[in-house]
Design an enzyme around this catalytic site. Structure first.
Site, PDB file in Angstrom:
ATOM      1  N   SER A  15     -55.543  45.361  58.568  1.00  0.00           N
ATOM      2  CA  SER A  15     -55.528  46.624  58.057  1.00  0.00           C
ATOM      3  C   SER A  15     -56.482  47.658  58.933  1.00  0.00           C
ATOM      4  O   SER A  15     -57.348  47.188  59.485  1.00  0.00           O
ATOM      5  CB  SER A  15     -56.428  46.705  56.836  1.00  0.00           C
ATOM      6  OG  SER A  15     -56.608  47.826  56.222  1.00  0.00           O
ATOM      7  N   THR A  62     -53.604  46.732  48.579  1.00  0.00           N
ATOM      8  CA  THR A  62     -52.549  46.667  49.471  1.00  0.00           C
ATOM      9  C   THR A  62     -51.767  45.301  48.888  1.00  0.00           C
ATOM     10  O   THR A  62     -52.193  44.680  47.773  1.00  0.00           O
ATOM     11  CB  THR A  62     -52.683  46.786  50.832  1.00  0.00           C
ATOM     12  OG1 THR A  62     -51.503  46.676  51.454  1.00  0.00           O
ATOM     13  CG2 THR A  62     -53.720  45.578  51.433  1.00  0.00           C
ATOM     14  N   LYS A  66     -50.532  45.331  44.073  1.00  0.00           N
ATOM     15  CA  LYS A  66     -50.486  46.644  43.421  1.00  0.00           C
ATOM     16  C   LYS A  66     -50.171  46.589  41.939  1.00  0.00           C
ATOM     17  O   LYS A  66     -50.712  47.768  41.334  1.00  0.00           O
ATOM     18  CB  LYS A  66     -49.728  47.634  44.358  1.00  0.00           C
ATOM     19  CG  LYS A  66     -50.091  48.020  45.706  1.00  0.00           C
ATOM     20  CD  LYS A  66     -49.225  48.790  46.524  1.00  0.00           C
ATOM     21  CE  LYS A  66     -49.887  49.059  47.719  1.00  0.00           C
ATOM     22  NZ  LYS A  66     -49.059  49.837  48.872  1.00  0.00           N
ATOM     23  N   ALA A 128     -38.441  46.144  46.439  1.00  0.00           N
ATOM     24  CA  ALA A 128     -38.719  46.800  44.996  1.00  0.00           C
ATOM     25  C   ALA A 128     -40.209  46.279  44.503  1.00  0.00           C
ATOM     26  O   ALA A 128     -40.570  46.291  43.252  1.00  0.00           O
ATOM     27  CB  ALA A 128     -37.543  46.189  43.959  1.00  0.00           C
ATOM     28  N   MET A 215     -42.090  50.989  56.681  1.00  0.00           N
ATOM     29  CA  MET A 215     -43.512  51.254  56.489  1.00  0.00           C
ATOM     30  C   MET A 215     -44.450  50.442  57.143  1.00  0.00           C
ATOM     31  O   MET A 215     -45.630  50.709  57.260  1.00  0.00           O
ATOM     32  CB  MET A 215     -43.426  50.801  54.938  1.00  0.00           C
ATOM     33  CG  MET A 215     -43.028  52.154  53.920  1.00  0.00           C
ATOM     34  SD  MET A 215     -43.467  51.866  52.249  1.00  0.00           S
ATOM     35  CE  MET A 215     -42.363  52.825  51.457  1.00  0.00           C
ATOM     36  N   GLY A 239     -44.614  53.216  60.027  1.00  0.00           N
ATOM     37  CA  GLY A 239     -45.339  53.484  58.888  1.00  0.00           C
ATOM     38  C   GLY A 239     -46.672  54.095  59.177  1.00  0.00           C
ATOM     39  O   GLY A 239     -47.625  54.074  58.225  1.00  0.00           O
TER      40      GLY A 239
HETATM   41  P1  NDP Z   1     -44.935  43.311  47.713  1.00  0.00           P
HETATM   42  O1  NDP Z   1     -45.392  42.103  48.120  1.00  0.00           O
HETATM   43  O2  NDP Z   1     -45.375  43.862  46.508  1.00  0.00           O
HETATM   44  O3  NDP Z   1     -43.204  43.260  47.765  1.00  0.00           O
HETATM   45  C1  NDP Z   1     -42.629  42.741  48.788  1.00  0.00           C
HETATM   46  C2  NDP Z   1     -41.084  43.424  48.731  1.00  0.00           C
HETATM   47  O4  NDP Z   1     -40.472  42.824  50.009  1.00  0.00           O
HETATM   48  C3  NDP Z   1     -40.246  42.703  47.635  1.00  0.00           C
HETATM   49  O5  NDP Z   1     -39.546  43.582  47.304  1.00  0.00           O
HETATM   50  C4  NDP Z   1     -39.677  41.553  48.427  1.00  0.00           C
HETATM   51  O6  NDP Z   1     -38.630  41.268  47.677  1.00  0.00           O
HETATM   52  C5  NDP Z   1     -39.538  42.083  49.675  1.00  0.00           C
HETATM   53  N1  NDP Z   1     -39.230  41.054  50.665  1.00  0.00           N
HETATM   54  C6  NDP Z   1     -40.166  40.151  51.126  1.00  0.00           C
HETATM   55  N2  NDP Z   1     -39.662  39.450  52.182  1.00  0.00           N
HETATM   56  C7  NDP Z   1     -38.264  39.691  52.451  1.00  0.00           C
HETATM   57  C8  NDP Z   1     -37.088  39.593  53.202  1.00  0.00           C
HETATM   58  N3  NDP Z   1     -37.598  38.547  54.145  1.00  0.00           N
HETATM   59  N4  NDP Z   1     -36.062  40.142  53.004  1.00  0.00           N
HETATM   60  C9  NDP Z   1     -35.944  40.906  52.240  1.00  0.00           C
HETATM   61  N5  NDP Z   1     -36.759  41.375  51.411  1.00  0.00           N
HETATM   62  C10 NDP Z   1     -37.847  40.946  51.528  1.00  0.00           C
HETATM   63  O7  NDP Z   1     -45.349  44.162  49.059  1.00  0.00           O
HETATM   64  P2  NDP Z   1     -45.537  45.610  49.187  1.00  0.00           P
HETATM   65  O8  NDP Z   1     -44.629  46.664  48.322  1.00  0.00           O
HETATM   66  O9  NDP Z   1     -46.898  45.988  48.623  1.00  0.00           O
HETATM   67  O10 NDP Z   1     -45.613  46.017  50.581  1.00  0.00           O
HETATM   68  C11 NDP Z   1     -44.329  45.909  51.439  1.00  0.00           C
HETATM   69  C12 NDP Z   1     -44.539  46.519  52.825  1.00  0.00           C
HETATM   70  O11 NDP Z   1     -44.868  47.948  52.946  1.00  0.00           O
HETATM   71  C13 NDP Z   1     -45.467  45.504  53.474  1.00  0.00           C
HETATM   72  O12 NDP Z   1     -45.251  45.090  54.768  1.00  0.00           O
HETATM   73  C14 NDP Z   1     -46.760  46.912  53.634  1.00  0.00           C
HETATM   74  O13 NDP Z   1     -47.430  46.625  54.751  1.00  0.00           O
HETATM   75  C15 NDP Z   1     -46.043  48.059  53.637  1.00  0.00           C
HETATM   76  N6  NDP Z   1     -46.805  49.257  53.342  1.00  0.00           N
HETATM   77  C16 NDP Z   1     -47.071  50.098  54.279  1.00  0.00           C
HETATM   78  C17 NDP Z   1     -47.730  51.389  53.794  1.00  0.00           C
HETATM   79  C18 NDP Z   1     -47.967  52.163  54.865  1.00  0.00           C
HETATM   80  O14 NDP Z   1     -48.989  53.116  54.245  1.00  0.00           O
HETATM   81  N7  NDP Z   1     -47.593  52.361  55.970  1.00  0.00           N
HETATM   82  C19 NDP Z   1     -48.301  51.606  52.332  1.00  0.00           C
HETATM   83  C20 NDP Z   1     -47.774  50.359  51.690  1.00  0.00           C
HETATM   84  C21 NDP Z   1     -47.096  49.175  51.813  1.00  0.00           C
HETATM   85  P3  NDP Z   1     -38.204  40.275  46.181  1.00  0.00           P
HETATM   86  O15 NDP Z   1     -38.590  41.160  45.129  1.00  0.00           O
HETATM   87  O16 NDP Z   1     -36.856  39.919  46.492  1.00  0.00           O
HETATM   88  O17 NDP Z   1     -39.147  38.992  46.655  1.00  0.00           O
END
Ligand code: NDP
Length: 274
Positions: A15, A62, A66, A128, A215, A239
């Site tokens: 982070s 994070t 969330k 999602a 992101m 991001g």
């Molecule tokens: P979550 O753990 O809440 O969600 C993860 C998501 O990624 C789910 O939709 C999951 O799908 C999907 N996923 C995980 N692995 C794979 C894969 N190999 N192939 C396809 N889909 C995959 O994480 P967050 O939503 O909190 O964070 C997501 C990303 O966004 C992170 O990398 C985080 O660092 C980044 N981020 C960056 C921000 C910024 O300010 N730049 C702000 C917020 C987040 P499924 O539901 O099918 O498991």
């Protein structure tokens, strides 16, 4: 004594939020201390309770907490309520206020830093989870031509789209539904890049002149951005800008001041590429 803030996450070692908030505090002459706290997967509620009880004033949240943070609040902003996810918390006695600044951060980065307004564009959002939930409302407010949400577990994308059914209803689907579709902006809000993986994307989704936005950020291009370049996306963005802009929005919630972000973004970009 300095007012205490933190970011809760797992993993959280990568982070940049402590450095960002230290820079904001220096710029705005605010006396705060901000740390990163690694939370066990099953220990989020306890960590929040302990931090608030020890006098913590607020926190960022994070992945993967969330959605859990949403459930721990006593009050919510309208945008957090709509998202069903919280990335910014404010603690005051027994009151736990939850907000979500991810969408505002992304839209500021797209519209201002990258000069890519969403109005009239065909937009694909991948994922999602907590991050995706936070950006759907602000993306729709920006009036895209359409918004498709694709997720590995398609039902989660369908549920998320359903939550925002309205004038410009988003469509939720799985990756196998994407062949034949084409977009002007493709946003990767999955955590796939964290593990060096690429979501199972078909060829042909990037329209001429399109922007690919991950992101995730890092020194190297993520697998998603490398795929986008190979597929002919005209512009690539990571991001880092969203990270700084969502942090500025959180700082505004906590301290009543929105810091200037350009110098902090420039500082992080230099550090990242060093
Ligand atoms: P979550 O753990 O809440 O969600 C993860 C998501 O990624 C789910 O939709 C999951 O799908 C999907 N996923 C995980 N692995 C794979 C894969 N190999 N192939 C396809 N889909 C995959 O994480 P967050 O939503 O909190 O964070 C997501 C990303 O966004 C992170 O990398 C985080 O660092 C980044 N981020 C960056 C921000 C910024 O300010 N730049 C702000 C917020 C987040 P499924 O539901 O099918 O498991």
């Amino acid at each position: 004594m300095s007012d205490r803030y933190c970011v809760f996450g797992n993993p959280v070692g990568h982070s940049k939020s402590p450095a960002i908030h230290a820079a904001f505090a220096a710029q705005c002459r605010q006396d705060i201390r901000y740390e990163a706290i690694l939370v066990p997967r099953d220990g989020f509620a306890e960590s929040v309770r302990d931090f608030a009880a020890a006098g913590g004033r607020g926190a960022n949240v994070t992945l993967p907490f969330k959605e859990e943070a949403y459930g721990l609040t006593t009050r919510l902003s309208a945008r957090a309520e709509l998202a069903g996810a919280v990335n910014t918390m404010v603690f005051h006695h027994a009151d736990v206020f939850g907000d979500n600044t991810d969408g505002a951060g992304l839209l500021f980065d797209l519209g201002v830093n990258l000069s890519c307004p969403i109005a009239g564009k065909r937009v694909l959002l991948l994922g999602a989870g907590g991050a995706a939930r936070g950006v759907v409302g602000p993306l729709l407010d920006a009036r895209p031509a359409n918004l498709v949400i694709a997720n590995r577990a398609a039902a989660r994308a369908e549920d998320l789209a359903q939550r925002f059914a309205g004038a410009t209803s988003p469509v939720g689907c799985g990756y196998t539904d994407l062949p034949g579709m084409c977009f002007d902006v493709v946003i990767n809000a999955t955590s796939a890049s964290l593990g060096g993986e690429l979501p199972p994307l078909p060829s042909g989704i990037f329209a001429p002149g399109s922007l690919a936005y991950d992101m995730m950020y890092g020194r190297e291009a993520t697998p998603f951005l490398a795929f986008a370049a190979q597929q002919g996306a005209a512009r690539l963005a990571d991001g880092l800008g969203m990270l700084v802009e969502q942090a500025a929005e959180a700082f505004l919630v906590w301290r009543g001041i929105r810091p200037a972000t350009a110098p902090v973004l420039a500082m992080l970009r230099v550090a990242l590429e060093r």
